[in-house]
Design a protein around this motif. Sequence first.
Motif, mmCIF file in Angstrom:
data_model
loop_
_atom_site.group_PDB
_atom_site.id
_atom_site.type_symbol
_atom_site.label_atom_id
_atom_site.label_comp_id
_atom_site.label_asym_id
_atom_site.label_seq_id
_atom_site.Cartn_x
_atom_site.Cartn_y
_atom_site.Cartn_z
ATOM 1 N N ARG A 161 2.134 1.663 -3.493
ATOM 2 C CA ARG A 161 1.067 2.210 -4.342
ATOM 3 C C ARG A 161 1.004 3.741 -4.192
ATOM 4 N NH1 ARG A 161 -2.839 -0.246 -2.124
ATOM 5 N NH2 ARG A 161 -2.434 -2.219 -3.184
ATOM 6 N N ALA A 218 0.404 5.965 4.836
ATOM 7 C CA ALA A 218 1.327 5.583 3.768
ATOM 8 C C ALA A 218 2.304 6.713 3.471
ATOM 9 C CB ALA A 218 0.550 5.210 2.500
ATOM 10 N N ASN A 275 0.831 -1.220 0.000
ATOM 11 C CA ASN A 275 0.000 0.000 0.000
ATOM 12 C C ASN A 275 0.853 1.253 0.000
ATOM 13 O OD1 ASN A 275 0.778 -0.562 2.755
ATOM 14 N ND2 ASN A 275 -0.658 1.018 3.394
#
Length: 942
Positions: free
Chosen positions: A469, A495, A466
């Motif tokens: 990403r 993140a 994640n």
Amino acid sequence: MEVRILGPVEPSVPPKPAQILAVLAVECGRVVPVERLIDLIWGEQPPPQARKSLQVHISTLRRAGLPVEHRAAGYVLNAAPEDVDLHVFRRLVARAGDEPDLRARAEALTEALRLWRGTPVVFAQTLDVQRLAAAEALVDAELALGRHAEIVEKLGAYVAEYPLAERLRGQLMTALARAGRRADAMRVFRETRKVLVDELGVEPGEQLQQLHRDVLEGARDSRRNYLPRDAGDFTGRDAELSRLLDSDGGVWWIEGPAGVGKSALAVHAAHRLADRYPDGQLFVDLHSPSGALDAVLRAMDVPSERIPEPAEERAALWRATVGGRRVVIVLDGVTSVSQVRPLLPGSPGCLTLITSRSRLCGLEGVRRIPLDVLSSDEAVTLLQRILGDERVANEPGQAAEVARLCGYLPLAVRITGARLAGRAHWPVSKLVKRLSSERSRLDELVADDLAVRSSLELTYRALDENVRRAYRAFGFLGLSEVPSFLWGHLLDEDALDQLVDARLLDVIGSARYRMHELVRLHARELAEAEDPPADREDVVRRAVVAALSTVDGLTEHLFLAVPRMQDSLGVVPTVARPADKDAWFAREEPLLTKLVERAAELGLAEVACQLAEVLVFAWFGLRNRYEAWERSHTAALEAVWRKGNLRLEAVLRCSLGQMHYKRDNLVEARSWFETAQTLFVNIGDKHGEAVAMNGIGMVCRELGEYPSALRALGRARELLESDDPEGVAHALYGIGSIQRDLGDDAGAFETLAGAEAGYRAARSRRGEALAARGIGLVHRARGELDLAEEHLVRAHEMVTGTGDELLGCYTAQALAKVLLRKGSLDRAERLLRQAMDGCRDVGDRFGEALVRRTLGEWRLVAGDHAGAGVLLTEAVTSWTDLGLPLWRARTLRDLGAVHACQGDAAGADRCWDEATRLFTRLGTREAGEARQWPAQWGLAVS
């Protein structure tokens, strides 16, 4: 169709098409510009017909069944990455890097290396570096699995291929020694030394020499220096180095992004401090705490049989071993605090230097040194020290540009320096050209075993999916900075924080994130390779919507040439307004403009157009931000043109016409409006046609083409009558202004009163102020100064309440002229000075000329004839440059009065004669007043 380029190109095609196919395969799915293809295939001196030859070779590839497509900017191989062996190789290597199981890691690397069948026909050096790195990683895995004897033959083959790769030779020595073949290991070292001395004129590196001593002596001397070689060209870091050299031991955490020079600083400081830590200078390239403890214990002369197996016992033995000693230890490449704890010496006399791409968290008593990129001067100095010749001094500007394109990142600068040092025939400017393309910049930043891409790859592969990403999304967005009003709609804050901890992002101010340019290129490259096109585009689309949700709430009603087409695009719900709108826009303008361009580049025409248009009415038009206005609209126009959306094309053409009207490029503005009007007529959009006609009418009025102006504004009024009261009011304002110019005072009063009522009904304070100013100007022209002052004071007060500083300059000028005629010279001058400052602040050329002319009139009334002549002459020049005959004539009339006051009858006649001709040609009210001028000003000088 499968494409293989890791060796002879398959499918088999002639040599030149094979090279082209290989380049396209490397960039699989991405457009390769024609110029870059020519440069890569033919080098510095392509044949005269290179483009034609390229087309012929592309045809050969297509006949062979290869999916090569032409795009606007170049060519693309429209194939999936899994159909190209290079991309399969990279995927396997990446998978191996993520694999904690040594056997699975070795299997993935073995499978990846099997794909190589020979030397690639393009990018051979760059790709070979990747193969070498994979081979070294495979050997590491095999050695860790205890396959010492089994790996010797494979290692020998690799060494034969890469005779100058010291690390491979060290791995071969390790494998031989651990397999009980000490004599063979010693022979490998002797061969290595001979090769390096004969080929490069250098001795083996310190690590290889230390390995030789280990094999020779079977143990290590704890008093020897095990640090890597110090960088002779070490540059900058003066403040950080001083902190380390002045320290009295302890633990220091040196953190920073990949390639910023953390290891270089730690090693340089450790060398400088070696005399103060005589019991040992150690260096550990950290992989696991257990292996690291084994290494440092053996470095301190602890026999292998005394080293316990449990990690806790090893840590205790390490603390006991260095207790009471003075040792400096560099722990390089730390990824977590848990790696460090077992290795910290218990002795207060020791110094531990930790380098990490992660931020410090949870380690007590540690002093922190964050590293950023070099300054521009330091980066150029590093480049010059690497080259060691006059090339930087001969091209200082180009050297500074190389440093900038490297983002002042030490690793990138070092790589470019190494490339230039190895190519004495290259001017620095050649590397500037090669680095200028964002698409290929990371490909250029490779030299032997140094590569920015692989350095970043290590950090990236250690992240959770994640977080990866989010990294890819940030890079694909194309913005160097992402503020909270964007990332809050796009990316998970946790993140982002992990990217900050990994030093792939920096936090600026309050929740604003910045990504280094080279890091952004890497992230974008990964997004294009790993994310579906729809997902990538959705990131940009959501960013534009997030920007719209903020900007749309900040729009203003502007009356430039064209009112905002409220129904032309969808309206986005707004969010809270920034506390200081001007400061917010001044900071965010480059980002918002870039966001429009990025959306347009990806073909997101509708949202690009919407954001570009909203920005006009929120900021560009209000503060005359012409460059950003033109950039955003040109990009959006190209996108909607490719989509074939005629309505949006017309909307954008209207807006560009508005921009040129504001810039006083009247002929060009009319061209944009006329094209937009034609498009609106063709698609049957009557409202759009009216908006364009309003623009045409206002341009024609400024040019003095009154019949055309009245026809256009009348048509706009007719079309807007039923559905746009505000647009009707704007048309009426234009018609009333023309009636005033032509001397139809009764018509002007009636029409402008209608405009004022229309604006009031539409709750447009700006429009109401504009109409009140227009009525005041009619009264002023009639000599009704009290009534003029009443309307103009009201207009100026209304504008002041709206915050429209530019319109306030115009109301101030109009009021000042009335005060001037009533003898209130001081009040008039204050208003004019304020108006001049405001027009200059936003670069309004018309406003500056208008205020300059009025200041000339002020000096004339004040008796300063010479000063008046200077200002009015400057104003005449401005009107000529702007192509505005009516205003030139009015200023010539005033300049004639100056000559009359100075007793220069001939000069006065020249000015008045030209002014009369212009007024007569235009048909304005002043044509009938010309006979009065000599008598009026003759009385003044008698």
